[in-house]
Design a protein around this motif. Structure first.
Motif, PDB file in Angstrom:
ATOM      1  N   MET A  63       6.942  48.644 -49.359  1.00 51.33           N
ATOM      2  CA  MET A  63       5.948  48.162 -48.395  1.00 51.33           C
ATOM      3  C   MET A  63       5.919  46.646 -48.352  1.00 51.33           C
ATOM      4  O   MET A  63       5.820  46.039 -47.274  1.00 51.33           O
ATOM      5  CB  MET A  63       4.568  48.711 -48.761  1.00 51.33           C
ATOM      6  N   ILE A  64       6.002  46.014 -49.518  1.00 49.18           N
ATOM      7  CA  ILE A  64       5.982  44.548 -49.563  1.00 49.18           C
ATOM      8  C   ILE A  64       7.229  43.980 -48.890  1.00 49.18           C
ATOM      9  O   ILE A  64       7.156  43.000 -48.134  1.00 49.18           O
ATOM     10  CB  ILE A  64       5.855  44.065 -51.024  1.00 49.18           C
ATOM     11  N   LEU A  65       8.386  44.582 -49.132  1.00 45.44           N
ATOM     12  CA  LEU A  65       9.616  44.115 -48.485  1.00 45.44           C
ATOM     13  C   LEU A  65       9.496  44.212 -46.967  1.00 45.44           C
ATOM     14  O   LEU A  65       9.880  43.276 -46.237  1.00 45.44           O
ATOM     15  CB  LEU A  65      10.812  44.940 -48.973  1.00 45.44           C
ATOM     16  N   LEU A  66       8.948  45.323 -46.472  1.00 48.33           N
ATOM     17  CA  LEU A  66       8.783  45.487 -45.022  1.00 48.33           C
ATOM     18  C   LEU A  66       7.784  44.478 -44.472  1.00 48.33           C
ATOM     19  O   LEU A  66       7.950  43.967 -43.356  1.00 48.33           O
ATOM     20  CB  LEU A  66       8.341  46.917 -44.708  1.00 48.33           C
ATOM     21  N   ALA A  67       6.749  44.180 -45.245  1.00 51.04           N
ATOM     22  CA  ALA A  67       5.762  43.190 -44.813  1.00 51.04           C
ATOM     23  C   ALA A  67       6.391  41.801 -44.751  1.00 51.04           C
ATOM     24  O   ALA A  67       6.138  41.038 -43.804  1.00 51.04           O
ATOM     25  CB  ALA A  67       4.569  43.197 -45.757  1.00 51.04           C
TER      26      ALA A  67
END
Length: 554
Positions: free
Chosen positions: A99-103
């Motif tokens: 999720m952090i990578l996508l954000a």
């Protein structure tokens, strides 16, 4: 940046992938440390019981890899450092990382509304964000706990993500308003795994493999998205305690993953901690991973994005434990000394937090106790004054009982924790920083204001003691149904005992807790609700991760 990442990949691969046999045969820790490890796991170091694998590294360099007990008791196979276990809730780190990578790529905002991607989630009138899901402050009921209410919990039926969405879509209430309080729930992490699939257009297992596992050389790691798939080198899992003569098989039978379900080794987990510490994903990623949740009250909690940020042995740690069926896991980083500890076990009797912390202590230099902390004052009150604070209180959100008793000359919370008087209206709970403040609201008995880290949180309401058996208990008899849990329960008075029956053939005895409220052992808390005519029209069910679930009388 690209060349730096390539260098890190090569280092991780050299340490944890390309020379596994050499890695496992060499120990860089001194013999005293190894002897201490062997002592910690002595209860599990046997050919007649399951056990654990443990790995310790510092600055990316493996210090020791050890294994104890058996991976398979039916076809005797010992555990080794390369044995594959299931990592329980340690698995959540790879959902939060995705999720952090996508954000960071601009594909999603962590402050965005979950319903924009998961419209199946009911509209509760308040926005639930991905940040709420990451740090367990969404207030969502745990889907597995809801499933178990009907008798078809995670160990009784094979669930997949369609089941998760179906259960989530039926919930008429939240446990808590979003952001009000930390409340652990697997639901959030399963919803994020589903969201990642919808955002990327590929299965979550494929995305995390291509973006995390493969680049880091975690070649023994995969998701248990099909529990029937053959996984070579995987341990079985068992229920039992050290020294038991018989163990029972306790392996997951579900395809739900993200909340748990990561199949991995201690070496692969150490490769992951090295990537975090070395900055492989960048400083912004690292800060997001350890960004602790902040409640609406302003209080900062220890839980961040699938890791807790706290202290152990006087050192700051980034950590998480895990438990799924018979598997147990522990993963911790001590950033001040760049030390990492990975622990994986295949038996319920292994306590991952205790074992993991004991392993860490072997490799951490002892620190002097912090003498700058002020002494926690205790005031003297008469026995008569203290006894005024005894009684039963309930949390109005989940109706769980808090009982204060007078035992051996002191106040006790729920029969074990000592309450220390620190003012004319306050007690400190054990050795914690939590205070109970007794507040007069004009009732016959004071309410309790719970104060954590200086922030006023829930108020506990006084309750009347449970009544002895009388014939009026027949008023509770009837059939009750819950659409949220898709189940019915029949309540009957059997002699002088209230009992609950659930299909096909389960019975729970209802033991009085306080007025109109009973504990169904092995099931949950049941609170009967009367209407304006004092007739019972429903009961409220609450358990560990499900609050205020209504069963209407038919």
């Amino acid at each position: 940046m690209a060349s730096f990442k390539i260098l890190l990949i090569n280092l991780i691969g050299l340490l944890f992938l390309f020379a596994p046999l050499d890695l496992f045969s060499q120990t860089y820790a001194d013999s005293s440390a190894v002897a201490q490890l062997d002592s910690i796991f002595s209860d599990w170091d046997s050919e007649t019981n399951p056990g654990c694998a443990v790995g310790v590294s510092q600055e990316g360099r493996p210090l020791v890899m050890r294994a104890y007990g058996m991976a398979d008791l039916e076809n005797p196979t010992p555990n080794t450092p390369s044995t594959i276990f299931e990592a329980g809730s340690v698995s959540k780190q790879f959902v939060s990382a995705s999720m952090i990578l996508l954000a960071l790529e601009g594909e999603i905002s962590l402050e965005g509304d979950v319903r924009e991607i998961i419209p199946e989630l009911p509209d509760y009138g308040e926005t639930i964000t991905w940040r709420h899901l990451l740090n367990h402050t969404s207030g969502l009921r745990d889907w597995g706990s809801v499933a178990s209410i009907s008798g078809w919990g995670r160990s009784n039926r094979t669930h997949n993500h369609d089941h998760v969405l179906d259960i989530v879509s039926r919930q008429s209430r939240l446990n808590l308003p979003p952001g009000e309080r930390y409340s652990y729930s697997n639901t959030g992490y399963n919803l994020m795994a589903i969201a990642i699939e919808r955002i990327t257009g590929e299965p979550f297992a494929d995305y995390s493999n291509s973006e995390i596992f493969e680049p880091l050389g975690m070649t023994s790691t995969q998701w248990r998205d099909d529990y029937t798939r053959i996984v070579k080198g995987r341990s079985s899992a068992y229920s039992g305690q050290a020294g038991d003569e018989e163990y029972t098989i306790n392996r997951p039978i579900e395809n739900v993953h993200g909340n748990g379900g990561l199949l991995t080794t201690v070496g692969d987990l150490l490769a992951w901690t090295y990537a975090i510490q070395s900055g492989y994903f960048g400083e912004e990623f690292h800060q997001e991973l350890i960004k602790q949740g902040v409640l609406e009250s302003g209080r900062t909690i220890s839980y961040a994005s699938a890791v807790r940020v706290d202290e152990d042995h006087g050192y700051r740690q980034i950590t998480h434990t895990g438990a799924t069926s018979g598997y147990r896991a522990y993963l911790s980083i001590y950033p001040e000394v760049d030390l990492s500890v990975a622990l994986l076990c295949n038996v319920t009797g292994a306590s991952p937090g205790s074992l993991g912390s004991a392993v860490s202590e072997v490799f951490l230099e002892e620190r002097d106790a912090d003498e700058t902390q002020p002494e926690k004052g205790i005031v003297q009150r008469s026995d008569e004054q203290l006894k005024e604070w005894t009684g039963i209180w309930s949390d109005p959100r989940n109706y769980r009982a808090t009982e204060i008793t007078w035992e051996d000359g002191e106040l006790r919370l729920n029969g074990n924790t000592t309450l220390h008087p620190i003012s004319g209206t306050e007690v400190r709970v054990g050795s914690s920083e939590t205070l109970y403040r007794f507040v007069d609201r004009g009732d016959d008995h004071p309410h309790i204001q719970v104060v954590r880290e200086g922030f006023e949180e829930e108020v506990l309401n006084p309750e009347n003691s449970a009544e002895e058996f009388d014939e009026s208990w027949t008023d509770f008899a009837g059939i009750y149904a819950s659409p949220d849990a898709e189940t019915e329960v029949r309540i009957e008075l059997k002699g002088d005992q209230l009992v609950a029956y659930r299909r096909p053939a389960e019975m729970f005895e209802l033991e009085p807790v306080y007025e109109n409220t009973y504990l169904a052992q092995g099931w949950g808390l049941v609170r009967f609700v009367m209407d304006e005519n004092d007739e019972v029209n429903e009961f409220i069910y609450s358990s560990g991760r499900v609050y205020d679930l209504r069963f209407e009388r038919k």
